[in-house]
Scaffold this motif. Structure first.
Motif, PDB file in Angstrom:
ATOM      1  N   ILE A 217       0.829  -1.205   0.000  1.00  0.00           N
ATOM      2  CA  ILE A 217       0.000   0.000   0.000  1.00  0.00           C
ATOM      3  C   ILE A 217       0.864   1.255   0.000  1.00  0.00           C
ATOM      4  CG2 ILE A 217      -1.664   1.339   1.351  1.00  0.00           C
ATOM      5  CD1 ILE A 217      -2.896  -1.326   2.235  1.00  0.00           C
ATOM      6  N   GLU A 218       1.927   1.247   0.783  1.00  0.00           N
ATOM      7  CA  GLU A 218       2.820   2.412   0.855  1.00  0.00           C
ATOM      8  C   GLU A 218       3.428   2.746  -0.501  1.00  0.00           C
ATOM      9  OE1 GLU A 218       5.685   1.432   3.786  1.00  0.00           O
ATOM     10  OE2 GLU A 218       4.306   1.646   5.483  1.00  0.00           O
ATOM     11  N   GLN A 219       3.677   1.726  -1.317  1.00  0.00           N
ATOM     12  CA  GLN A 219       4.320   1.927  -2.606  1.00  0.00           C
ATOM     13  C   GLN A 219       3.322   2.256  -3.720  1.00  0.00           C
ATOM     14  OE1 GLN A 219       6.469  -1.766  -3.058  1.00  0.00           O
ATOM     15  NE2 GLN A 219       8.207  -1.071  -1.828  1.00  0.00           N
ATOM     16  N   ALA A 220       2.035   2.179  -3.408  1.00  0.00           N
ATOM     17  CA  ALA A 220       1.008   2.402  -4.428  1.00  0.00           C
ATOM     18  C   ALA A 220       0.726   3.890  -4.600  1.00  0.00           C
ATOM     19  CB  ALA A 220      -0.275   1.683  -4.037  1.00  0.00           C
ATOM     20  N   PRO A 221       0.275   4.304  -5.790  1.00  0.00           N
ATOM     21  CA  PRO A 221      -0.157   5.695  -5.982  1.00  0.00           C
ATOM     22  C   PRO A 221      -1.279   6.055  -5.017  1.00  0.00           C
ATOM     23  CG  PRO A 221       0.088   4.569  -8.085  1.00  0.00           C
ATOM     24  CD  PRO A 221       0.213   3.509  -7.030  1.00  0.00           C
ATOM     25  N   ASP A 222      -1.398   7.320  -4.707  1.00  0.00           N
ATOM     26  CA  ASP A 222      -2.335   7.780  -3.682  1.00  0.00           C
ATOM     27  C   ASP A 222      -3.734   7.986  -4.257  1.00  0.00           C
ATOM     28  OD1 ASP A 222      -3.167   8.511  -1.193  1.00  0.00           O
ATOM     29  OD2 ASP A 222      -2.488  10.591  -1.362  1.00  0.00           O
ATOM     30  N   THR A 223      -4.296   6.908  -4.816  1.00  0.00           N
ATOM     31  CA  THR A 223      -5.667   6.935  -5.302  1.00  0.00           C
ATOM     32  C   THR A 223      -6.403   5.740  -4.712  1.00  0.00           C
ATOM     33  OG1 THR A 223      -5.276   5.559  -7.266  1.00  0.00           O
ATOM     34  CG2 THR A 223      -4.893   7.946  -7.481  1.00  0.00           C
ATOM     35  N   LEU A 224      -7.733   5.841  -4.671  1.00  0.00           N
ATOM     36  CA  LEU A 224      -8.539   4.788  -4.065  1.00  0.00           C
ATOM     37  C   LEU A 224      -8.328   3.443  -4.753  1.00  0.00           C
ATOM     38  CD1 LEU A 224     -10.684   3.953  -2.023  1.00  0.00           C
ATOM     39  CD2 LEU A 224     -12.434   4.688  -3.656  1.00  0.00           C
ATOM     40  N   LEU A 225      -8.478   3.416  -6.079  1.00  0.00           N
ATOM     41  CA  LEU A 225      -8.357   2.146  -6.793  1.00  0.00           C
ATOM     42  C   LEU A 225      -6.949   1.569  -6.668  1.00  0.00           C
ATOM     43  CD1 LEU A 225      -9.586  -0.020  -8.549  1.00  0.00           C
ATOM     44  CD2 LEU A 225      -9.037   1.361 -10.577  1.00  0.00           C
ATOM     45  N   SER A 226      -5.937   2.423  -6.741  1.00  0.00           N
ATOM     46  CA  SER A 226      -4.557   1.937  -6.654  1.00  0.00           C
ATOM     47  C   SER A 226      -4.282   1.302  -5.296  1.00  0.00           C
ATOM     48  CB  SER A 226      -3.576   3.085  -6.896  1.00  0.00           C
ATOM     49  OG  SER A 226      -3.687   3.563  -8.215  1.00  0.00           O
ATOM     50  N   ARG A 227      -4.763   1.935  -4.240  1.00  0.00           N
ATOM     51  CA  ARG A 227      -4.543   1.376  -2.902  1.00  0.00           C
ATOM     52  C   ARG A 227      -5.308   0.073  -2.706  1.00  0.00           C
ATOM     53  NH1 ARG A 227      -4.462   6.128   1.707  1.00  0.00           N
ATOM     54  NH2 ARG A 227      -2.626   7.249   0.969  1.00  0.00           N
ATOM     55  N   VAL A 228      -6.534   0.043  -3.213  1.00  0.00           N
ATOM     56  CA  VAL A 228      -7.332  -1.185  -3.114  1.00  0.00           C
ATOM     57  C   VAL A 228      -6.622  -2.327  -3.833  1.00  0.00           C
ATOM     58  CG1 VAL A 228      -9.465  -2.290  -3.879  1.00  0.00           C
ATOM     59  CG2 VAL A 228      -9.548  -0.044  -2.781  1.00  0.00           C
ATOM     60  N   GLU A 229      -6.217  -2.084  -5.064  1.00  0.00           N
ATOM     61  CA  GLU A 229      -5.549  -3.126  -5.850  1.00  0.00           C
ATOM     62  C   GLU A 229      -4.246  -3.557  -5.189  1.00  0.00           C
ATOM     63  OE1 GLU A 229      -5.201  -1.229  -9.614  1.00  0.00           O
ATOM     64  OE2 GLU A 229      -7.082  -2.085 -10.377  1.00  0.00           O
ATOM     65  N   ALA A 230      -3.472  -2.596  -4.707  1.00  0.00           N
ATOM     66  CA  ALA A 230      -2.182  -2.919  -4.097  1.00  0.00           C
ATOM     67  C   ALA A 230      -2.357  -3.717  -2.816  1.00  0.00           C
ATOM     68  CB  ALA A 230      -1.404  -1.633  -3.807  1.00  0.00           C
ATOM     69  N   GLY A 231      -3.310  -3.313  -1.991  1.00  0.00           N
ATOM     70  CA  GLY A 231      -3.526  -4.017  -0.732  1.00  0.00           C
ATOM     71  C   GLY A 231      -4.009  -5.440  -0.948  1.00  0.00           C
ATOM     72  N   ILE A 232      -4.958  -5.617  -1.844  1.00  0.00           N
ATOM     73  CA  ILE A 232      -5.492  -6.955  -2.100  1.00  0.00           C
ATOM     74  C   ILE A 232      -4.443  -7.842  -2.761  1.00  0.00           C
ATOM     75  CG2 ILE A 232      -7.144  -8.240  -3.521  1.00  0.00           C
ATOM     76  CD1 ILE A 232      -9.162  -6.020  -2.930  1.00  0.00           C
ATOM     77  N   ALA A 233      -3.740  -7.303  -3.745  1.00  0.00           N
ATOM     78  CA  ALA A 233      -2.688  -8.087  -4.400  1.00  0.00           C
ATOM     79  C   ALA A 233      -1.578  -8.419  -3.415  1.00  0.00           C
ATOM     80  CB  ALA A 233      -2.127  -7.318  -5.593  1.00  0.00           C
ATOM     81  N   GLY A 234      -1.250  -7.478  -2.541  1.00  0.00           N
ATOM     82  CA  GLY A 234      -0.221  -7.738  -1.545  1.00  0.00           C
ATOM     83  C   GLY A 234      -0.623  -8.841  -0.595  1.00  0.00           C
ATOM     84  N   TYR A 235      -1.893  -8.847  -0.200  1.00  0.00           N
ATOM     85  CA  TYR A 235      -2.375  -9.875   0.730  1.00  0.00           C
ATOM     86  C   TYR A 235      -2.472 -11.237   0.048  1.00  0.00           C
ATOM     87  CZ  TYR A 235      -5.090 -12.265   4.275  1.00  0.00           C
ATOM     88  OH  TYR A 235      -5.504 -13.168   5.230  1.00  0.00           O
ATOM     89  N   ILE A 236      -3.271 -11.310  -1.001  1.00  0.00           N
ATOM     90  CA  ILE A 236      -3.494 -12.605  -1.658  1.00  0.00           C
ATOM     91  C   ILE A 236      -2.197 -13.138  -2.246  1.00  0.00           C
ATOM     92  CG2 ILE A 236      -4.677 -13.772  -3.564  1.00  0.00           C
ATOM     93  CD1 ILE A 236      -7.084 -11.983  -3.053  1.00  0.00           C
ATOM     94  N   GLY A 237      -1.400 -12.265  -2.850  1.00  0.00           N
ATOM     95  CA  GLY A 237      -0.140 -12.714  -3.444  1.00  0.00           C
ATOM     96  C   GLY A 237       0.796 -13.295  -2.413  1.00  0.00           C
ATOM     97  N   PHE A 238       0.931 -12.629  -1.277  1.00  0.00           N
ATOM     98  CA  PHE A 238       1.852 -13.114  -0.251  1.00  0.00           C
ATOM     99  C   PHE A 238       1.353 -14.408   0.384  1.00  0.00           C
ATOM    100  CE2 PHE A 238       3.595 -13.194   4.092  1.00  0.00           C
ATOM    101  CZ  PHE A 238       4.948 -13.132   3.796  1.00  0.00           C
ATOM    102  N   VAL A 239       0.060 -14.458   0.694  1.00  0.00           N
ATOM    103  CA  VAL A 239      -0.491 -15.649   1.348  1.00  0.00           C
ATOM    104  C   VAL A 239      -0.384 -16.874   0.455  1.00  0.00           C
ATOM    105  CG1 VAL A 239      -2.630 -16.694   2.211  1.00  0.00           C
ATOM    106  CG2 VAL A 239      -2.011 -14.383   2.905  1.00  0.00           C
ATOM    107  N   THR A 240      -0.615 -16.691  -0.846  1.00  0.00           N
ATOM    108  CA  THR A 240      -0.596 -17.839  -1.753  1.00  0.00           C
ATOM    109  C   THR A 240       0.797 -18.200  -2.261  1.00  0.00           C
ATOM    110  OG1 THR A 240      -1.120 -16.373  -3.617  1.00  0.00           O
ATOM    111  CG2 THR A 240      -2.971 -17.492  -2.530  1.00  0.00           C
ATOM    112  N   GLU A 241       1.809 -17.404  -1.912  1.00  0.00           N
ATOM    113  CA  GLU A 241       3.181 -17.782  -2.277  1.00  0.00           C
ATOM    114  C   GLU A 241       3.548 -19.135  -1.682  1.00  0.00           C
ATOM    115  OE1 GLU A 241       5.947 -14.854  -1.038  1.00  0.00           O
ATOM    116  OE2 GLU A 241       5.491 -13.466  -2.664  1.00  0.00           O
ATOM    117  N   ASP A 242       2.968 -19.449  -0.543  1.00  0.00           N
ATOM    118  CA  ASP A 242       3.242 -20.704   0.153  1.00  0.00           C
ATOM    119  C   ASP A 242       1.906 -21.276   0.610  1.00  0.00           C
ATOM    120  OD1 ASP A 242       3.967 -22.754   1.944  1.00  0.00           O
ATOM    121  OD2 ASP A 242       5.795 -21.705   2.518  1.00  0.00           O
TER     122      ASP A 242
END
Length: 201
Positions: free
Chosen positions: A84-109
């Protein structure tokens, strides 16, 4: 337990090293075959320690699962916050970054995904508090990084955050249990769609 050293390690260092070996063993065994099927004897064999040493580290299987779950949660929180910190400061960008960060990290393993979203439920009431604390932590991230942006709905923010977390949890349970798991990018796009439709005015 005294403080004398053994093989160059103090008593405290030996205890910490055994705890780590047990956490590593539990990370695998609590995922497969699963928490209910994993005995203390199996954990000790995998960690190469005695049953007596186990009880010097943890009071039982439940406390060990809590330690594994809490570590998974903390690691995931860090991943989501960084995304989220690295995402652009817009609603959609933060939503996409947060969800991708969560699901991506959890499903790595798959072990991480299974422990966080399935095995803690199979453990029953003993992990209820840990689950609630994890949900509260992720809810705070959503509330702090999404609701302050233009376009976000002004409804009950906490309930919306909890609903979104629940949706993501169910998507990940499906990914863990399905014979033919959906692609991770499909999980992410589905969650973003649900999130955005729910949170945007």
């Amino acid at each position: 337990m005294n403080g004398r050293s053994y093989r160059g390690m103090s008593a405290e260092e030996r205890l910490a090293e055994r705890r780590e070996r047990l956490i590593t063993a539990a990370y695998t065994l609590y995922s497969d075959p699963g928490f209910p099927e994993t005995t203390i004897e199996k954990l000790c064999a995998a960690a190469r320690i005695s049953n007596r040493a186990f009880y010097e580290c943890f009071s039982g299987r439940n406390e060990l699962l809590q330690a594994v779950h809490d570590r998974c949660v903390q690691e995931t929180l860090l991943s989501v916050s960084k995304s989220i910190e690295q995402a652009p400061d817009t609603l959609l960008s933060r939503v996409e970054a947060g969800i991708a960060g969560y699901i991506g990290f959890v499903t790595e393993d798959r072990r991480r995904a299974r422990i966080m979203h399935l095995e803690v439920r199979r453990a029953g009431d003993c992990l209820t508090r840990s689950r609630q604390q994890a949900v509260a932590a992720f809810s705070q991230i959503i509330e702090a990084n999404v609701f302050d942006l233009p376009g976000a709905v002004k409804a009950n923010q906490r309930l919306l955050a909890l609903g979104m977390i629940g949706a993501i949890q169910e998507l990940l349970i499906e990914w863990v249990l399905a014979d033919d798991p959906p692609a991770v990018d499909h999980l992410i796009s589905t969650a973003v769609h649900i999130f955005y439709r729910s949170f945007v005015t």
